[in-house]
Each structure stands twice: as structure tokens, then as C-alpha cells.
Write a protein that holds these residues in place. Structure first.
Motif, PDB file in Angstrom:
ATOM      1  N   HIS A  19      24.879   0.546  31.206  1.00  0.00           N
ATOM      2  CA  HIS A  19      23.810  -0.456  31.141  1.00  0.00           C
ATOM      3  C   HIS A  19      22.823  -0.166  30.007  1.00  0.00           C
ATOM      4  CE1 HIS A  19      24.992  -0.137  35.529  1.00  0.00           C
ATOM      5  NE2 HIS A  19      25.420  -1.339  35.187  1.00  0.00           N
ATOM      6  N   MET A  20      23.346  -0.053  28.809  1.00  0.00           N
ATOM      7  CA  MET A  20      22.507   0.214  27.647  1.00  0.00           C
ATOM      8  C   MET A  20      22.093  -1.094  26.971  1.00  0.00           C
ATOM      9  SD  MET A  20      22.292   3.657  26.967  1.00  0.00           S
ATOM     10  CE  MET A  20      22.582   4.143  25.277  1.00  0.00           C
ATOM     11  N   VAL A  21      20.901  -1.089  26.384  1.00  0.00           N
ATOM     12  CA  VAL A  21      20.410  -2.228  25.611  1.00  0.00           C
ATOM     13  C   VAL A  21      19.652  -1.702  24.395  1.00  0.00           C
ATOM     14  CG1 VAL A  21      20.217  -3.807  27.579  1.00  0.00           C
ATOM     15  CG2 VAL A  21      18.261  -2.375  26.938  1.00  0.00           C
ATOM     16  N   TYR A  22      19.562  -2.551  23.374  1.00  0.00           N
ATOM     17  CA  TYR A  22      18.670  -2.290  22.248  1.00  0.00           C
ATOM     18  C   TYR A  22      17.379  -3.067  22.463  1.00  0.00           C
ATOM     19  CZ  TYR A  22      22.667  -0.452  19.601  1.00  0.00           C
ATOM     20  OH  TYR A  22      23.747   0.277  19.174  1.00  0.00           O
ATOM     21  N   ASN A  23      16.263  -2.421  22.243  1.00  0.00           N
ATOM     22  CA  ASN A  23      14.966  -3.087  22.271  1.00  0.00           C
ATOM     23  C   ASN A  23      14.481  -3.196  20.826  1.00  0.00           C
ATOM     24  OD1 ASN A  23      12.533  -4.200  22.993  1.00  0.00           O
ATOM     25  ND2 ASN A  23      11.611  -2.265  23.644  1.00  0.00           N
ATOM     26  N   VAL A  24      14.491  -4.406  20.289  1.00  0.00           N
ATOM     27  CA  VAL A  24      14.151  -4.646  18.891  1.00  0.00           C
ATOM     28  C   VAL A  24      12.747  -5.237  18.812  1.00  0.00           C
ATOM     29  CG1 VAL A  24      14.804  -5.822  16.755  1.00  0.00           C
ATOM     30  CG2 VAL A  24      16.580  -5.037  18.342  1.00  0.00           C
ATOM     31  N   SER A  25      11.911  -4.642  17.982  1.00  0.00           N
ATOM     32  CA  SER A  25      10.551  -5.120  17.760  1.00  0.00           C
ATOM     33  C   SER A  25      10.466  -5.737  16.369  1.00  0.00           C
ATOM     34  CB  SER A  25       9.557  -3.957  17.882  1.00  0.00           C
ATOM     35  OG  SER A  25       8.290  -4.309  17.351  1.00  0.00           O
ATOM     36  N   VAL A  26       9.964  -6.962  16.293  1.00  0.00           N
ATOM     37  CA  VAL A  26       9.813  -7.672  15.020  1.00  0.00           C
ATOM     38  C   VAL A  26       8.334  -8.004  14.839  1.00  0.00           C
ATOM     39  CG1 VAL A  26      10.505  -9.662  13.636  1.00  0.00           C
ATOM     40  CG2 VAL A  26      12.134  -8.631  15.248  1.00  0.00           C
ATOM     41  N   TYR A  27       7.745  -7.460  13.778  1.00  0.00           N
ATOM     42  CA  TYR A  27       6.312  -7.656  13.522  1.00  0.00           C
ATOM     43  C   TYR A  27       6.129  -8.529  12.293  1.00  0.00           C
ATOM     44  CZ  TYR A  27       1.406  -6.650  12.541  1.00  0.00           C
ATOM     45  OH  TYR A  27       0.064  -6.764  12.294  1.00  0.00           O
ATOM     46  N   ASN A  28       5.338  -9.600  12.450  1.00  0.00           N
ATOM     47  CA  ASN A  28       5.035 -10.515  11.359  1.00  0.00           C
ATOM     48  C   ASN A  28       3.687 -10.126  10.752  1.00  0.00           C
ATOM     49  OD1 ASN A  28       3.798 -12.980  10.090  1.00  0.00           O
ATOM     50  ND2 ASN A  28       5.795 -13.854  10.642  1.00  0.00           N
ATOM     51  N   ASN A  29       3.713  -9.699   9.492  1.00  0.00           N
ATOM     52  CA  ASN A  29       2.490  -9.216   8.854  1.00  0.00           C
ATOM     53  C   ASN A  29       1.474 -10.327   8.593  1.00  0.00           C
ATOM     54  OD1 ASN A  29       3.223  -6.463   8.655  1.00  0.00           O
ATOM     55  ND2 ASN A  29       4.562  -6.942   6.931  1.00  0.00           N
ATOM     56  N   PHE A  63       9.527  -8.991  20.917  1.00  0.00           N
ATOM     57  CA  PHE A  63      10.548  -8.048  21.341  1.00  0.00           C
ATOM     58  C   PHE A  63      11.793  -8.796  21.803  1.00  0.00           C
ATOM     59  CE2 PHE A  63       8.048  -4.208  21.187  1.00  0.00           C
ATOM     60  CZ  PHE A  63       6.743  -4.652  21.331  1.00  0.00           C
ATOM     61  N   PHE A  64      12.951  -8.193  21.517  1.00  0.00           N
ATOM     62  CA  PHE A  64      14.233  -8.777  21.892  1.00  0.00           C
ATOM     63  C   PHE A  64      15.099  -7.690  22.517  1.00  0.00           C
ATOM     64  CE2 PHE A  64      12.499 -10.924  18.243  1.00  0.00           C
ATOM     65  CZ  PHE A  64      12.619 -12.269  18.552  1.00  0.00           C
ATOM     66  N   LEU A  65      15.664  -7.983  23.676  1.00  0.00           N
ATOM     67  CA  LEU A  65      16.607  -7.075  24.317  1.00  0.00           C
ATOM     68  C   LEU A  65      18.018  -7.538  23.988  1.00  0.00           C
ATOM     69  CD1 LEU A  65      15.018  -6.454  27.845  1.00  0.00           C
ATOM     70  CD2 LEU A  65      14.944  -4.986  25.823  1.00  0.00           C
TER      71      LEU A  65
END
Length: 255
Positions: A164-174, A181-183
Motif C-alpha cells: 500500500h505505497m503511494v507518492y505524495n507530490v507537492s506542487v508549489y506555485n510561486n 498535494f497529489f497522492l
């Protein structure tokens, strides 16, 4: 009158301090700090490990069976790689260290408790590649991978080790100063079209949904969209990686 240092003649040799296991991606090392006052250049360390439950009866008592680690006998560094000795992730282990110097050897200093690789290793940062093409951002992720030892065959992704692994991706708009955040249950994320003349920074880390493991994020990977007067027409979006209902257009995420 001054206090004699631990290495003074007739004193008890001070043992190492803070003996503990440190594990990242199942790279299992026993680490410690120098004993206070042990300043001799000839100071060396010897490491042994034990498997939880491995004991023998000696008379009326039960004694733990300690195993020598040949590569970590009379070493000068303050860590020892025990990845091969602790390869079985379902087992639990102890470690201990002894100091040797010009005035003899110290008592053994043991770890405070059992080390369980399966529940105590830290998930290191995944491999991440971020590309920008025609105002579309694409993130590709792989790993992290298990640390290779003499007992591993080839490169093994930790996704095949932990369930049950996932990637937690953080996208920051300057520009907007917003972070989203996206799982992901796979290693790919595409976002766009983004506004022109906008900087975006991405980080990612891996999580196990069934085990409470600490994780380390990647370093930020930043890209900047080309200069322009207005954003591209935004295509309809049909899915969001985190499973929630999507907005009608991608660029809403970055405003």
C-alpha cells in the motif's frame, strides 16, 4: 585537585554513548558517539549483534548469543554497516559496541531496545524527474530502492517490499503562493496548461499507508513557464491523482 580523564591510568575505560540503529531504505547501520574524554588516536571500536530470541542456557541462567562482525572489529569510524546481518526484515536485532584503547577495553554498550527493520527503516526520497513542455508539467517518479547488500539480487523497489505505497507530490506555485498535494498510486503526474511566466516547484516523498514509516522528501525541482500574455486554453480534466473530484480545468489548481 583535578578530575582524571577516563583514559588516565587506573581509571575505567569509558564506553561509547548513544548506541543506536539508523536505517534508510533498509540500509541498516549501527551508530554511536565517542565516549567523553576518549581522545586517544589509538582508540578503536568493536561491534557485535544479536538476534532477538537467540539465547542459550548457561547453568541456571539464559544468555544472549552475540555474533562478531569481522568488518567492524577494531575500527576507527563510529558506525558499522549491519545490512547483511539484519537482512531478514521480519526479525528483531540488538547491537553493542566496545571501546579499546591504550588503557584497555570498556564494557559493552548495548542498544536500548530491539531494532525491527520492517517497522523502523526510513523511506528515502524517490528518484524524480520534472519536465515542462508547452506549459504542461510532467512529473516522473521511481523508487526508492532497497539498499543493496551481499544478500540482495538486483535492484529492488521498496514498492515490492512494503504494501500500500503511494507518492505524495507537492506542487508549489510561486505566483499564487499556493501549494497543492497529489497522492499517486503510480509514478506519473501531468498538470497543465499552466499560466505563462509562472514558476512551479515540485517535491515528492513516499508513504506506506499500512505502516507508520518516516519518509524523506526530494529536493525541490523548479521550472518556469515561458513568458506570455495569457494562459493557453485549458482542456477538460477527467481525473485527479488524489482521487477527489477534479476542477473543470487544470489551471484552476495554480491560481
Amino acid at each position: 585537585q583535578t578530575n582524571a580523564p577516563p583514559w588516565a591510568e587506573g581509571s575505567v575505560v569509558a564506553g561509547p554513548r548513544d548506541v543506536h540503529f539508523h536505517s534508510v531504505n533498509l540500509w541498516n547501520r549501527l551508530c554511536w558517539t565517542r565516549a567523553q574524554g576518549s581522545l586517544s588516536q589509538s582508540t578503536t571500536y568493536t561491534v557485535e549483534y544479536a538476534l532477538y530470541g537467540d539465547a542459550v542456557e548457561v547453568g541456571s541462567s539464559v544468555q544472549v548469543v552475540w555474533n562478531a562482525v569481522e568488518p567492524c572489529t577494531d575500527i576507527t569510524q563510529m558506525e558499522c554497516d549491519l545490512t547483511e546481518q539484519t537482512h531478514d526484515m521480519e526479525e528483531a536485532y540488538y547491537g553493542r559496541v566496545r571501546v579499546s584503547g591504550p588503557n584497555g577495553s570498556s564494557d559493552w554498550t548495548e542498544t536500548d531496545g530491539r531494532f525491527r527493520p520492517m517497522s523502523e527503516t526510513v523511506l528515502g526520497p524517490p528518484q524524480m524527474e520534472v519536465t515542462l513542455r508547452e506549459n504542461y508539467l510532467r512529473v516522473l517518479l521511481k523508487g526508492p530502492y532497497r539498499w543493496r547488500s551481499g544478500r540482495t539480487r538486483g535492484r529492488q523497489s521498496l514498492w515490492s517490499v512494503f504494501p500500500h505505497m503511494v507518492y505524495n507530490v507537492s506542487v508549489y506555485n510561486n505566483r499564487s503562493k499556493h501549494r497543492h498535494f497529489f497522492l499517486l498510486t503510480n509514478g506519473s503526474l501531468t498538470l497543465g496548461p499552466l499560466d505563462f511566466n509562472t514558476g512551479v516547484c515540485v517535491t515528492a516523498e513516499t508513504h506506506s499507508l499500512s505502516r507508520h514509516l518516516d519518509s524523506q522528501p526530494t529536493l525541490p525541482a523548479c521550472v518556469h513557464t515561458p513568458r506570455g500574455e495569457a494562459p493557453h486554453p485549458a482542456p477538460e480534466q477527467t481525473a485527479r491523482p488524489d482521487g477527489r473530484e477534479p476542477p473543470k480545468r487544470f489551471y484552476v489548481l495554480f491560481r
